[in-house]
Design an enzyme around this catalytic site. Sequence first.
Site, mmCIF file in Angstrom:
data_model
loop_
_atom_site.group_PDB
_atom_site.id
_atom_site.type_symbol
_atom_site.label_atom_id
_atom_site.label_comp_id
_atom_site.label_asym_id
_atom_site.label_seq_id
_atom_site.Cartn_x
_atom_site.Cartn_y
_atom_site.Cartn_z
ATOM 1 N N GLN A 85 20.177 21.655 1.434
ATOM 2 C CA GLN A 85 19.469 20.545 0.795
ATOM 3 C C GLN A 85 18.023 20.932 0.501
ATOM 4 O O GLN A 85 17.379 21.634 1.275
ATOM 5 C CB GLN A 85 19.501 19.319 1.710
ATOM 6 C CG GLN A 85 18.894 18.065 1.114
ATOM 7 C CD GLN A 85 18.957 16.897 2.082
ATOM 8 O OE1 GLN A 85 19.770 16.913 3.003
ATOM 9 N NE2 GLN A 85 18.115 15.902 1.883
ATOM 10 N N ASN A 268 25.845 19.642 8.847
ATOM 11 C CA ASN A 268 24.592 19.062 8.376
ATOM 12 C C ASN A 268 24.274 19.640 6.989
ATOM 13 O O ASN A 268 24.196 20.870 6.856
ATOM 14 C CB ASN A 268 23.473 19.401 9.371
ATOM 15 C CG ASN A 268 22.156 18.751 9.018
ATOM 16 O OD1 ASN A 268 21.954 18.274 7.913
ATOM 17 N ND2 ASN A 268 21.231 18.746 9.981
ATOM 18 N N TRP A 270 21.638 20.065 5.569
ATOM 19 C CA TRP A 270 20.438 20.889 5.557
ATOM 20 C C TRP A 270 20.757 22.375 5.712
ATOM 21 O O TRP A 270 19.928 23.226 5.406
ATOM 22 C CB TRP A 270 19.509 20.481 6.717
ATOM 23 C CG TRP A 270 18.858 19.141 6.514
ATOM 24 C CD1 TRP A 270 18.913 18.354 5.404
ATOM 25 C CD2 TRP A 270 18.057 18.444 7.463
ATOM 26 N NE1 TRP A 270 18.201 17.206 5.595
ATOM 27 C CE2 TRP A 270 17.655 17.225 6.852
ATOM 28 C CE3 TRP A 270 17.629 18.711 8.754
ATOM 29 C CZ2 TRP A 270 16.848 16.287 7.503
ATOM 30 C CZ3 TRP A 270 16.828 17.786 9.412
ATOM 31 C CH2 TRP A 270 16.442 16.588 8.784
#
Length: 681
Positions: A85, A268, A270
């Site tokens: 991200q 996640n 990220w």
Amino acid sequence: MTQWFKEPFGRSFQQPHQDYETLLETCLRNNCLFEDPNFPADMNSIGRGSLLQKLPPTLHWKRPIELHDNPVFYSTKAERLGLCQGVVGNCWFLAALEALTFHGDILNRVVPLNQSFTKRYAGIFLFRFWHFGEWIPVVIDDRLPVNEAGHLVFVSSTCKNLFWAALLEKAYAKLSGSYEDLQIGHVSEAFVDFTGGVTATIQLSKAPLDLWDILTRVASKRSLIGCQTHSGERILNNGLVDGHAYTVTGIRKVTCHNRPEYLVRLRNPWGKVEWKGDWSDRSKKWDLLNPKEKILLLRKDEDGEFWMSFHDFKFHFVSLVICQLTPDLMSQEVGKKWMCSLSTGRWVKGSTAGGRLRHHAETFWMNPQFQLTVLSADESKKSSTPCSVLVSLMQKSKSLHRNQMKHLPIGIFLFRQLWKGNQRLPQEFFQRTMPLFIPRDFQTEREVSYEFSLEPDTYLIVPCTSEPWQESEFILRVFSRKHALYPFSHFFPQEIVDKYEGGEEFFTKLFEKCPEINAIQLQKILNNMTWKYLSNPQPTFSMDACLGILALLDFNATGTVGIQEFRYLWKRLLIYQEVFHKQDKHKSGFLESGQLRAAAQEAGILLSDEVCNLMAIRYGNSNRKIGFENFVYFMLRAENVEGAFQNVTQDNKGIYLLKSEVIMLTSYFFPLCNLALIGIF
């Protein structure tokens, strides 16, 4: 020097769409790279808002060929979960995107994988999204925002030369209005936009007792699964992030101390920051498994992916979102086919926006009404066994920016339709009939869905807003093993007729001198009308078309029509004008086969794809496109066929005709009626 090709301004996916093939060929022919004026490489595409504070001091726009010596659009050899991200707060989008990578065929529909930076490269790329009931092609150029060091500011890949995800994010930002419009969202929205499927959200605090069994079933099917942590904006000591979306990438039942242990694997978006509790990468729990199982499951890379126990998952996460292309989310049936019906509608102030039943009983009847006939999937015998039915209601905002969409509180009521017919039910019906289903609350969401177990019968669905006079368009979808969905028309009230200046005075003046109108007079009237909502050129009705229209309305065989017959025609013309204009999205004055089906359905006629294709051949031009004149003629014939069928059928499913009746009907309604008789229409 490199040349740049710029398309004329004023076109976007909502307007006459950008034709990818035409733009690509133009760029290749002119030896230039595409620049998209509808989503330019400047701050207009970034947007205004909190995102501006996250941007680097200096922002540049670079193409992948400027960022890497060997840029690759997509690679099957690359690690599947290699996305990270950027500064946009769109973890919900990334969580859905990573779930999409489990299904190559679905991914290929959203992201055509035959695109590259070498073969036929012109700086232009194509993506597709399911957007309010239809698949929308979105064209972009490949200029991406980077910082001073040349690193992507938004989504990137762990493989630095891989760019499909960054370009997909740009296309989704264009669809949404800007990158800023991706800041807040729900993973369920992205799931639907990627698949056109249906989602079910399970609140884990109220999860069913068989939740693990549900997860096991959906994990083995074509499912996309995401989840959300509790609200907040901080990284917890246990490694989880509050207010964050994750992707469920796997589940596993293992044996620990001779007892079963249920594990969930998550990632996640990220690409980092992982769970630190039991069954995390460095947990001692792994030493309790046999070595083979540990080697198979455990990965100690800091890639954002981790395992945790099912118990901890239910405690630390607030919701679970499951998306499938079929609605058997909670069903144990295997290998069963489901069908989907889609119908559009709108709530209009003073006309079809009646509000909910309990508080607005005097206006509730004005809401759109849809007749649902649930049929037994077992054709070999009549069965009263309840059938699984899922109903989805999605509201559609007029705003071009996703974050400016004002979602209304919406829901549906379900009634058993004791009175069989194909007309709207009056206010009296709702005054004396209790609904089978009343929504517990009206949710301010883009889409709400309900699961029912219904016996084969006829029902009435009434979608509504919580308060009357709230305006919006909506899409109603019904999934089941076998059913028929029929929208009752909302166009018959007098206010629709009064849209044309003069109203009832128009009819009186028209028939003042002549009580009957023949084909010549009808042609003169139609060709001198001002069709306000149709694109130029204005339609021209031929004498043959007018004779055909008269034949359909003149049941007395006089060659003329009176005021009552003409009043009926006039109402239909106003309806046809509205639905034709709505479906003619390119403003070309013609409908293609798919648009014909949608227009006919909105006017109350359900057609199969086969019939639409045949009608495009029969009534269309050499390109199989149908103009308004032939659309009117076709719709009148279709409605007459349906009326004839309803008059003859005993069970609303089929008819039995004598040979003489078959000859009469096929001669009168050809070519539609013969199609109806053989079950195509």
